[in-house]
Design a protein around this motif. Structure first.
Motif, short mmCIF file in Angstrom:
data_model
loop_
_atom_site.label_atom_id
_atom_site.label_comp_id
_atom_site.label_asym_id
_atom_site.label_seq_id
_atom_site.Cartn_x
_atom_site.Cartn_y
_atom_site.Cartn_z
N MET A 196 -2.81 -17.77 -0.90
CA MET A 196 -3.39 -16.46 -1.21
C MET A 196 -3.35 -16.15 -2.70
O MET A 196 -4.20 -15.42 -3.22
N ARG A 197 -2.36 -16.74 -3.40
CA ARG A 197 -2.27 -16.45 -4.83
C ARG A 197 -3.48 -16.96 -5.60
O ARG A 197 -3.80 -16.46 -6.66
N PRO B 187 5.06 -19.53 5.71
CA PRO B 187 4.93 -18.37 4.81
C PRO B 187 4.79 -18.76 3.34
O PRO B 187 4.11 -18.08 2.57
N ARG B 188 5.42 -19.86 2.94
CA ARG B 188 5.30 -20.32 1.55
C ARG B 188 3.88 -20.81 1.29
O ARG B 188 3.29 -20.52 0.24
N LEU B 189 3.36 -21.58 2.25
CA LEU B 189 1.98 -22.07 2.10
C LEU B 189 1.00 -20.90 2.04
O LEU B 189 0.12 -20.86 1.19
N LYS B 190 1.18 -19.95 2.95
CA LYS B 190 0.24 -18.83 2.99
C LYS B 190 0.29 -18.04 1.68
O LYS B 190 -0.75 -17.71 1.10
N GLY B 191 1.52 -17.76 1.21
CA GLY B 191 1.66 -17.04 -0.05
C GLY B 191 1.02 -17.80 -1.20
O GLY B 191 0.31 -17.24 -2.03
N PHE B 192 1.27 -19.11 -1.22
CA PHE B 192 0.74 -19.97 -2.27
C PHE B 192 -0.79 -19.99 -2.26
O PHE B 192 -1.45 -19.86 -3.29
#
Ligand SMILES: [Zn+2]
Lengths: 210, 211
Positions: A66-67, A59-64
């Motif tokens: 997508m930012r 989830p951290r990678l995905k959020g990062f």
């Protein structure tokens, strides 16, 4: 600097036996959880530990990802590529030099750039790991403490300063823009350099003495 | 290993780590980091900041099937990856840019040769071969120019550059890099815009008492 080697033989042995061609580092109760998981993946090809790494970093990678403007579906493709690279290139992870999140950060940025620009990013030559069984738990913990201090320092920044740091490491600022940011706390970064440098010198010395 | 005196900057390393450095400059940074443990340590530090930013940043829930799909693929045979080993004076990132082949040198006159590795609107990067005593061809660069020495050495108004050293020059620098006595100077040079040689007459023939 390697005066107080901690004997890790007595602490937790909760994962599969390491492969013969690896130089195992036994996990320590003091090491952070991600390091312990990553070592279990590297030395024991431990799928449960890999699953735990995914649960933490996914989830951290995905959020990062997508930012920086990548849509959700493509971001998940990149998360998949990054996590598979983590599994396949686990032998290149060295906790004496870098934290798990630092290593994964670079894999993620490289992958995202490769996908967006459709080109291979130039990467430095791998520095061979020394062929030694020497385990320097104090060094691993020092790397982690360093990273923890860094995180604490980042948390104390003003919102403006933190926004600039985030922009810079998300790849939103050019090098000209980064050098124009006199307020960037690069000193925090610099303080980490000495420790890393000592380790690299140590490793190179080890390589020469073989 | 000779000491390296001229390094990349923190801004360049941070931009390199974050992927926001055009390919020509990223190649020079990757080559310098291959040769310089101080900048390798500095890059590790920047990666640590990047990792901290990623860890602390906003999370986005992954769709339900993603984990299982990744776990299913752990035993897949990965696509073969072409890797290029260092070859004589060329560290592996240079060999990768050369696709494993030797440089294709083209003469620029006066014994000076170049081999263009890439050139497009984001910039250009090339290998330059400059015999001892010769100057780099007179060139104009808009923006930034990075020049890294792979063999021999050169000197200009700002100092002496030996193997591993990188000169970071901006367009306000009027300089005349000249190869020193010794083996021919071979460097890797990257510029923002396609490097234009304005004259085939090396600058050493011009009076150079200007900065
Ligand atoms: Zn350096």
């Amino acid at each position: 600097m390697h005066t107080d080697l901690i004997n890790l033989k007595d602490v937790g042995r909760a994962y599969a036996p390491p492969r013969k061609d690896m130089h195992p580092v036994e996990p320590s109760a003091e090491m952070n959880q991600q390091t312990v998981w990553m070592l279990a993946v590297r030395d024991g090809r431990d799928r449960a530990a890999f699953g735990a790494l995914f649960d933490f970093f996914g989830p951290r990678l995905k959020g990062f990802i997508m930012r920086s403007g990548t849509n959700g579906a493509q971001a998940e493709d990149i998360v998949q590529d990054v996590m598979l690279t983590v599994w396949r290139k686990a032998h290149l992870f060295d906790p004496h030099r870098a934290q798990v999140s630092a290593w994964i950060y670079q894999i993620a940025r490289n992958r995202q750039i490769d996908v967006i620009r459709k080109e291979r990013r130039p990467v430095p030559e791998e520095l061979k790991l020394p062929e030694t069984d020497e385990i320097d738990a104090s060094q691993i913990l020092a790397v982690e403490q360093d990273a923890a201090q860094l995180k604490a320092a980042l948390a104390k920044l003003t919102p403006d300063q933190r926004a600039i740091i985030e922009q810079a490491y998300l790849g939103e600022l050019t090098h000209q823009e980064i050098s124009a940011q006199s307020g960037l706390p690069l000193g925090t970064v610099k303080s980490r350099i000495r420790l890393g440098l000592e380790r690299l010198r140590h490793d190179l010395k080890g390589l020469r003495e073989q | 290993m000779t000491a390296i005196n001229h390094h990349t900057s923190d801004a360049l390393l941070a931009a390199y780590a974050s992927g926001n450095l055009a390919q020509p400059f990223a190649l020079v940074v990757a080559v310098h980091v291959s040769m310089c443990i101080e900048c390798r340590a500095a890059l590790l530090a920047h990666q640590t900041v990047g990792g901290a930013v990623m860890e602390a940043g906003a999370q986005a829930a992954c769709s339900g099937g993603l984990k299982a799909s990744i776990l299913d693929r752990l035993d897949d045979e990965p696509a073969p990856e072409i890797t290029y080993a260092r070859s004589s004076i060329f560290p592996s990132p240079v060999m990768a840019a050369l696709k494993g082949k030797p440089p294709r040198w083209k003469s620029l006159g006066m014994g000076v040769r170049q081999s263009i590795l890439s050139a497009d609107d984001t910039g250009s990067v090339r290998l330059l071969y400059i015999p001892a005593g010769r100057a780099m061809p007179d060139h104009s660069h808009s923006g930034m120019e990075l020049t890294l020495v792979l063999q021999g050495s050169f000197s200009d108004e700002t100092g002496r550059f030996g193997v591993g050293d990188v000169e970071v020059a901006f367009d306000d620098l009027e300089h005349t890099p000249t190869a020193n006595v010794g083996p021919a100077c071979i460097c890797l040079a990257a510029a923002d815009a396609p490097l234009r040689f304005t004259s085939l007459i090396p600058r050493m023939l011009q009076p150079i008492f200007r900065i």
